[in-house]
Design an enzyme around this catalytic site. Structure first.
Site, PDB file in Angstrom:
ATOM      1  N   CYS A  51       0.826  -1.218   0.000  1.00 50.00           N
ATOM      2  CA  CYS A  51       0.000   0.000   0.000  1.00 50.00           C
ATOM      3  C   CYS A  51       0.862   1.271   0.000  1.00 50.00           C
ATOM      4  CB  CYS A  51      -0.887  -0.033   1.245  1.00 50.00           C
ATOM      5  SG  CYS A  51      -1.764   1.509   1.544  1.00 50.00           S
ATOM      6  N   TYR A 183      -5.375   5.932  -8.833  1.00 51.90           N
ATOM      7  CA  TYR A 183      -6.577   5.181  -8.418  1.00 51.90           C
ATOM      8  C   TYR A 183      -7.802   5.646  -9.204  1.00 51.90           C
ATOM      9  CZ  TYR A 183      -4.133   2.869  -4.616  1.00 51.90           C
ATOM     10  OH  TYR A 183      -3.274   2.072  -3.900  1.00 51.90           O
TER      11      TYR A 183
HETATM   12  N1  GSH Z   1      -7.595   5.029   4.639  1.00 51.50           N
HETATM   13  C1  GSH Z   1      -7.576   5.605   3.348  1.00 51.50           C
HETATM   14  C2  GSH Z   1      -6.523   5.187   2.399  1.00 51.50           C
HETATM   15  C3  GSH Z   1      -5.730   3.993   2.697  1.00 51.50           C
HETATM   16  C4  GSH Z   1      -6.113   2.933   1.735  1.00 51.50           C
HETATM   17  O1  GSH Z   1      -6.889   3.127   0.793  1.00 51.50           O
HETATM   18  N2  GSH Z   1      -5.547   1.774   1.952  1.00 51.50           N
HETATM   19  C5  GSH Z   1      -5.887   0.642   1.096  1.00 51.50           C
HETATM   20  C6  GSH Z   1      -4.654  -0.091   0.669  1.00 51.50           C
HETATM   21  S1  GSH Z   1      -3.685   0.838  -0.452  1.00 51.50           S
HETATM   22  C7  GSH Z   1      -6.716  -0.312   1.912  1.00 51.50           C
HETATM   23  O2  GSH Z   1      -6.374  -0.639   3.034  1.00 51.50           O
HETATM   24  N3  GSH Z   1      -7.827  -0.778   1.351  1.00 51.50           N
HETATM   25  C8  GSH Z   1      -8.656  -1.729   1.993  1.00 51.50           C
HETATM   26  C9  GSH Z   1     -10.026  -1.762   1.388  1.00 51.50           C
HETATM   27  O3  GSH Z   1     -10.335  -0.877   0.582  1.00 51.50           O
HETATM   28  O4  GSH Z   1     -10.780  -2.682   1.715  1.00 51.50           O
HETATM   29  C10 GSH Z   1      -8.916   5.778   2.753  1.00 51.50           C
HETATM   30  O5  GSH Z   1      -9.827   5.743   3.524  1.00 51.50           O
HETATM   31  O6  GSH Z   1      -9.072   6.029   1.560  1.00 51.50           O
END
Ligand code: GSH
Length: 315
Positions: A51, A183
């Protein structure tokens, strides 16, 4: 519905990717005024090596010498409908703190009605038995500004007060177009949304390329938080964003300055050793089933991250 199947739903009416708003936003503070005082051994950082948002925290923790102060563990790079999991494997293992099997358990123990995604990075508090934050922009800033009493001797100042407005301004545009831009391209659900994300992404990369033609770092003639935030996207770009997210107008290796800059960072202590291309590639290609249903992980690209970079000539 599986978590992965939810991805297409996270788009607006015109098919644009919309990042979730749910977050846990407490702060660690030097004076303890937030209720989460900076105390060595109290906090644990959960990361995935895949990540980019977690990767920022890994790099900053290492550069500041906070390994003995904030413990850290790594989840399995493959995520299924149950979310991130703790499993034995290369570079990851069981949860050392609470024996959780899934990261969701940490979220639901914090707030049994938590309705967001169970994301990394996040910080667990051993004293209150809950998560303090999963708001990634705060995590590195708090390491830099609130844990200063525990920085190693000679640690860099990655967020110096005099540069903060410039760092924040550069971070804002790079976040929008590059860090989150990849993204937006990859998760776009319409041709228009995809093209607009790719346009903005490559316009911004051209802007950064020009900026880095006359200076070694993004801001202020020194390594800062801004460089770390850009690095974690650049290092994933040719390996996953170019193909998997269709950000394929150009590769990073095609930009002389960006590519030299990325290698300059990669080759210094605290950067390259935190990059795990196996976790990165397996995570993206094997987790987003709606983009890559066969889950086949490409073998390439072959990229020489250790080639000389000649960036020391720049101010
Ligand atoms: N916490 C953040 C960004 C962190 C994030 O997106 N991490 C990803 C990995 S790169 C994740 O843990 N995704 C898990 C999911 O979407 O289920 C958000 O809410 O957008």
């Amino acid at each position: 519905m599986s978590l992965n199947a939810q991805f297409p739903a996270e788009t607006s009416a015109d098919g644009a990717f919309v990042r979730q708003n749910y977050s846990i936003r407490d702060r660690i503070t030097a004076d303890g005024s937030s209720g989460f005082p900076a105390v060595p051994g109290r906090y644990h950082l959960y990361v995935s090596l895949a990540c980019p948002w977690a990767h920022r925290a890994i790099i900053v923790r290492g550069l500041l010498g906070l390994e003995p102060v904030v413990s850290m563990s790594v989840v399995d790079p493959i995520r299924d409908e149950r979310g991130w999991a703790f499993r034995e494997g290369r570079g990851h293992g069981p949860d050392p703190i609470c024996g959780f099997q899934f990261l969701s358990e940490a979220y639901l123990r914090t707030d049994s009605s938590f309705a967001g995604r169970y994301t990394v990075p996040c910080i667990w508090d051993r004293v209150t038995g809950r998560l303090v934050t999963n708001n990634y922009p705060d995590i590195t800033i708090d390491f830099e500004t609130q844990l200063t009493a525990f920085h190693k001797p000679g640690a860099p100042d990655l967020y110096p007060e005099r540069l903060q407005p410039d760092i924040d301004a550069v971070n804002a545009v790079i976040y929008e177009d590059v860090n989150n831009g990849v993204y937006k391209a990859g998760f776009a659900a319409s041709q228009t949304a995809y093209e607009s994300a790719v346009d903005a992404l490559f316009r911004r990369l051209d802007w950064v390329e020009a900026r880095l033609s006359s200076q070694r770092y993004l801001v202020g003639g020194q390594l800062t938080e801004a460089d770390i935030r850009l690095f974690t996207t650049l290092v994933r770009f040719d390996a996953v964003y170019f193909g998997h997210f269709k950000c394929n107008l150009r590769r990073i290796v095609d930009y002389p300055n960006l590519w030299g800059y990325a290698r300059d960072l990669f080759q210094r202590p605290g950067f390259g050793e935190t990059v795990d291309f196996d976790h990165i590639k397996r995570h993206y290609y094997m987790t987003h089933d709606h983009i890559n249903p066969t889950r086949i992980v490409p073998m390439g690209p072959i990229v020489d991250w250790l080639a000389p970079h000649d960036r020391a000539r720049l101010p």
